[in-house]
Design a protein around this motif. Structure first.
Motif, PDB file in Angstrom:
ATOM      1  N   UNK A   1       0.844  -1.636  -0.054  1.00  0.00           N
ATOM      2  CA  UNK A   1      -0.205   0.040  -0.293  1.00  0.00           C
ATOM      3  C   UNK A   1       1.260   1.671  -0.096  1.00  0.00           C
ATOM      4  N   UNK A   2       2.013   1.306   0.729  1.00  0.00           N
ATOM      5  CA  UNK A   2       2.818   2.490   0.772  1.00  0.00           C
ATOM      6  C   UNK A   2       3.559   2.891  -0.112  1.00  0.00           C
ATOM      7  N   UNK A   3       3.836   0.905  -1.363  1.00  0.00           N
ATOM      8  CA  UNK A   3       4.714   1.877  -2.425  1.00  0.00           C
ATOM      9  C   UNK A   3       3.854   2.476  -3.867  1.00  0.00           C
ATOM     10  N   UNK A   4       2.245   1.797  -3.488  1.00  0.00           N
ATOM     11  CA  UNK A   4       0.881   2.256  -4.619  1.00  0.00           C
ATOM     12  C   UNK A   4       0.339   3.200  -3.982  1.00  0.00           C
ATOM     13  N   UNK A   5       0.401   4.087  -2.892  1.00  0.00           N
ATOM     14  CA  UNK A   5       0.471   5.405  -2.654  1.00  0.00           C
ATOM     15  C   UNK A   5       1.583   6.308  -3.342  1.00  0.00           C
ATOM     16  N   UNK A   6       2.315   6.148  -3.129  1.00  0.00           N
ATOM     17  CA  UNK A   6       3.291   7.091  -4.243  1.00  0.00           C
ATOM     18  C   UNK A   6       3.449   6.192  -5.151  1.00  0.00           C
ATOM     19  N   UNK A   7       2.615   5.535  -5.965  1.00  0.00           N
ATOM     20  CA  UNK A   7       2.793   5.362  -7.792  1.00  0.00           C
ATOM     21  C   UNK A   7       1.571   6.481  -8.048  1.00  0.00           C
ATOM     22  N   UNK A   8       0.609   6.331  -6.372  1.00  0.00           N
ATOM     23  CA  UNK A   8      -0.252   6.557  -7.487  1.00  0.00           C
ATOM     24  C   UNK A   8      -0.675   8.778  -7.462  1.00  0.00           C
ATOM     25  N   UNK A   9       0.478   9.061  -5.943  1.00  0.00           N
ATOM     26  CA  UNK A   9       0.702  10.698  -6.413  1.00  0.00           C
ATOM     27  C   UNK A   9       1.843  11.122  -7.118  1.00  0.00           C
ATOM     28  N   UNK A  10       2.482  10.198  -7.256  1.00  0.00           N
ATOM     29  CA  UNK A  10       3.693  10.195  -8.691  1.00  0.00           C
ATOM     30  C   UNK A  10       2.872   9.846  -9.774  1.00  0.00           C
ATOM     31  N   UNK A  11       2.206   9.988 -10.435  1.00  0.00           N
ATOM     32  CA  UNK A  11       0.864   9.599 -11.510  1.00  0.00           C
ATOM     33  C   UNK A  11       0.564  10.666 -11.751  1.00  0.00           C
ATOM     34  N   UNK A  12      -0.008  11.408 -10.528  1.00  0.00           N
ATOM     35  CA  UNK A  12      -0.885  12.717 -10.653  1.00  0.00           C
ATOM     36  C   UNK A  12      -0.487  13.675 -11.384  1.00  0.00           C
ATOM     37  N   UNK A  13       0.973  13.615  -9.873  1.00  0.00           N
ATOM     38  CA  UNK A  13       2.437  14.895 -10.316  1.00  0.00           C
ATOM     39  C   UNK A  13       2.247  14.376 -12.187  1.00  0.00           C
ATOM     40  N   UNK A  14       2.704  13.506 -12.771  1.00  0.00           N
ATOM     41  CA  UNK A  14       3.879  13.620 -14.354  1.00  0.00           C
ATOM     42  C   UNK A  14       2.004  14.478 -14.853  1.00  0.00           C
ATOM     43  N   UNK A  15       1.055  14.003 -14.387  1.00  0.00           N
ATOM     44  CA  UNK A  15      -0.219  14.283 -15.345  1.00  0.00           C
ATOM     45  C   UNK A  15      -0.469  15.959 -15.125  1.00  0.00           C
ATOM     46  N   UNK A  16      -0.522  16.544 -14.598  1.00  0.00           N
ATOM     47  CA  UNK A  16      -0.299  18.040 -13.963  1.00  0.00           C
ATOM     48  C   UNK A  16       0.493  18.253 -14.488  1.00  0.00           C
ATOM     49  N   UNK A  17       1.795  17.859 -14.814  1.00  0.00           N
ATOM     50  CA  UNK A  17       3.264  18.404 -15.415  1.00  0.00           C
ATOM     51  C   UNK A  17       2.828  18.383 -17.018  1.00  0.00           C
ATOM     52  N   UNK A  18       2.356  17.471 -17.006  1.00  0.00           N
ATOM     53  CA  UNK A  18       1.710  17.261 -18.513  1.00  0.00           C
ATOM     54  C   UNK A  18       1.107  18.134 -19.139  1.00  0.00           C
ATOM     55  N   UNK A  19       0.268  18.429 -18.092  1.00  0.00           N
ATOM     56  CA  UNK A  19      -0.753  18.991 -18.934  1.00  0.00           C
ATOM     57  C   UNK A  19      -0.853  20.648 -19.284  1.00  0.00           C
ATOM     58  N   UNK A  20       0.713  20.836 -18.364  1.00  0.00           N
ATOM     59  CA  UNK A  20       0.807  22.309 -18.409  1.00  0.00           C
ATOM     60  C   UNK A  20       2.430  22.389 -19.713  1.00  0.00           C
TER      61      UNK A  20
END
Length: 468
Positions: A322-341
Motif C-alpha cells: 500500500x505504501x508503494x502504491x500510494x507513491x505510484x498514484x501520487x507520482x502519476x498525478x504529478x506527471x499528469x499535472x506537468x504534462x497538462x502544463x
C-alpha cells in the motif's frame, strides 16, 4: 448551426445542467442486461477469457450525489483534458493528448430548459468518428460526474484523476522496456480523494458513452447504457486493494441522445480501504522514485464458493504494498499535472520505463511538441503552461492549459509532497471564471490547474509566446 468563433466560445462558458440518473430502476435494468449478456455468451460458447465476475452490490448514489450536475461545456472538456494528459492511446507522446477535446468545441449547446445537448454538428459524426466521440465524450462526462460525486462526499479533500493503466504498469507490466498490460480487462481511471497528513481513498471508475436513441419499446436487455454498465461492473471487479470488495467503485455510461439532453447514468459501491499516510520527506514519501514490482495477476483473488470458482484473475495490490502504491498514484498525478502544463522533460522524472518515461524525456518531433512555453495571468494570478492556436470558422482561437507558477515550480523540482501541501492550502484561492474578463471561457480547479480559451486578440503577434 453556423456560429461565429465568439458565439462558440461564449457557449462553452455557459452554465448548463447535465442530467444524472442513479436509481433502483437503473440497477434493476443493468441486472437484466447482465443476464442477457451471459445468455448470449453461453449461446456462442464464448470463452471466459476476458470476462469474469461482476462487482457485487452496485447501487444508486446517495441522494445528495445524484445531480443534476451544473457545469459549463468547457469544464467538461477540461475534465477530459486532465484525464487524458498521460493517456497511451497513441505513441506520439509529445503531441499533448489533452488537446483532443478541442475538436468538440462546437458540439454543445443549451436547449430551452437550460440542459446541455449536442448541437447538429455534435450529432453529425459518422462511421468510426461516431464511436470515437462516444468513447471520448463518455470519458469527459463520466469523469465530470464521478469527480463531482466525490467532491460532495469529501468536501474538504482534493480529487485527483489518474489513468488506470499508468498506475498499474509499475506492478503488472508484461514486457520491458515499452510496458504493456496486454488485453487484461481493467477500469479506466482511478480517482484519489486526498489531503495532506491523512491516508487517501482510491475509487476505481469506468466510463462509457453511446448514441442510442431509446424508444418506449426498447427493452432493458437491449439498451446500450445498461449493457455498458454491466460490462463496466466486470472491469471494476478486476482491481482490488488488499482484498476483494474493499475498494469503492463508480461505473458510468453517458447517453448523448437522451430525451432530456445529455444524461449520465451511474452506479457505485462503497469500500472502506484507505492508503497509509506518507511522510513529508524521506524514502517513503512521494518525492522518492518508485521501483518496479512483479505482482501476481492470474488467480490472485479468492472468490466465494457460490460463484463457482476458487480464484479470480485481477490486479490485486496486497496490503504490504500500500505504501508503494500510494507513491505510484501520487507520482502519476504529478506527471499528469506537468504534462497538462507542457512540462516536457520534467514529466519523465515521475515515471518508470514501463510507464513511458522515455517518451516524455526525449525531444519530440517538430510540430508535435507541447512544452512549457506560454504564460497567462488570470485575475492577477500567474500561470505557466502551453497553448494551442487553431481556427473556428476561419477565426484564430487560442487555448491555454497550465498551472499556477508556484505549484509548477515545485513539481518541476520533484517536490510532490510540498506541492500537495501547498495546493491544499491554496485550494480556495483561485480566480472564479467571472473574474477573468479577457478569456472567453475558463476552468480553474482547486488543485491550481487552469484551462482557458479565447479568440486571439487582433493585436497579438503570432510570435508572442507570453499570454495575459
Amino acid at each position: 448551426m453556423d456560429s461565429t468563433a465568439f458565439d462558440v466560445i461564449k457557449r462553452l462558458g455557459d452554465l448548463l445542467t447535465v442530467q444524472v440518473n442513479s436509481s433502483t430502476e437503473l440497477s434493476a435494468g443493468v441486472g437484466k442486461a447482465a443476464n442477457a449478456v451471459d445468455r448470449e455468451r453461453a449461446k456462442k460458447k464464448t470463452s471466459n477469457e476476458g470476462h469474469g465476475p461482476r462487482k457485487p452490490g452496485l447501487r444508486h448514489l446517495p441522494l445528495a450525489e445524484r445531480g443534476p450536475l451544473w457545469v459549463t461545456p468547457w469544464d467538461v472538456l477540461a475534465t477530459f483534458a486532465r484525464g487524458t494528459a498521460l493517456a497511451r492511446q497513441g505513441r506520439g507522446r509529445g503531441l499533448a493528448e489533452h488537446w483532443q477535446g478541442l475538436k468538440y468545441c462546437r458540439a454543445f449547446a443549451a436547449d430551452r430548459h437550460g440542459s446541455l445537448r449536442l448541437t447538429d454538428e455534435g450529432k453529425a459524426p459518422e462511421l468510426s468518428y461516431r464511436a470515437m466521440q462516444a468513447r471520448e465524450l463518455g470519458r469527459a462526462f463520466g469523469l465530470a460526474v464521478a469527480e463531482w460525486a466525490l467532491c460532495e462526499r469529501y468536501p474538504d479533500h482534493l480529487i485527483s484523476i489518474v489513468d488506470a493503466e499508468t498506475v498499474l504498469l509499475p506492478g503488472f507490466a508484461r514486457t520491458k522496456p515499452a510496458g504493456t498490460l496486454g488485453a487484461r480487462p481493467r477500469p479506466d481511471f482511478l480517482l484519489e480523494a486526498w489531503r495532506p497528513g491523512e491516508g487517501s481513498r482510491v475509487f476505481v471508475v469506468t466510463v462509457n458513452g453511446n448514441h442510442q436513441a431509446v424508444k418506449p419499446k426498447t427493452s432493458a436487455s437491449s439498451r446500450t447504457t445498461y449493457r455498458q454498465l454491466a460490462r463496466g461492473s466486470e472491469r471494476v471487479e478486476r482491481f482490488h486493494l488488499g482484498q476483494r470488495n474493499a475498494t469503492p467503485a463508480l461505473t458510468t455510461a453517458t447517453e448523448f441522445l437522451a430525451a432530456a439532453g445529455v444524461m449520465v447514468h451511474v452506479l457505485h459501491t462503497d469500500g472502506g480501504v484507505e492508503l497509509p499516510v506518507r511522510p513529508a520527506a524521506g524514502t517513503d514519501s512521494a518525492d522518492t522514485a518508485i521501483g518496479r514490482r512483479t505482482l501476481p495477476y492470474v488467480d490472485s483473488v479468492a472468490l466465494p464458493k457460490e460463484l463457482g470458482a476458487e480464484r479470480h484473475n485481477a490486479f490485486l495490490i496486497p496490503e504490504k504494498e500500500f505504501s508503494w502504491f500510494s507513491r505510484v498514484v501520487a507520482r502519476a498525478h504529478a506527471a499528469g499535472q506537468l504534462s497538462l502544463a507542457g512540462g516536457g522533460g520534467t514529466v519523465g522524472q515521475y515515471l518508470i520505463d514501463e510507464q513511458g518515461r522515455k517518451h516524455f524525456s526525449e525531444t519530440a518531433y517538430a510540430g508535435t511538441a507541447s512544452v512549457h512555453d506560454a504564460k497567462a495571468c488570470f485575475a492577477g494570478e500567474q500561470y505557466v503552461g502551453t497553448d494551442q492556436v487553431f481556427r473556428v470558422n476561419g477565426t484564430r482561437v487560442e487555448a491555454f492549459s497550465g498551472m499556477a507558477a508556484d505549484l509548477y515550480a515545485l513539481l518541476a523540482k520533484g517536490k510532490v509532497e510540498e506541492y500537495r501541501r501547498r495546493a491544499y492550502e491554496r485550494r480556495n484561492d483561485w480566480p472564479e471564471p467571472d473574474d477573468i474578463d479577457d478569456w472567453g471561457a475558463s476552468s480553474i480547479r482547486p488543485d491550481g490547474t487552469a484551462l482557458a480559451i479565447r479568440v486571439v486578440p487582433e493585436s497579438a503577434s503570432p510570435y508572442d509566446r507570453s499570454r495575459g
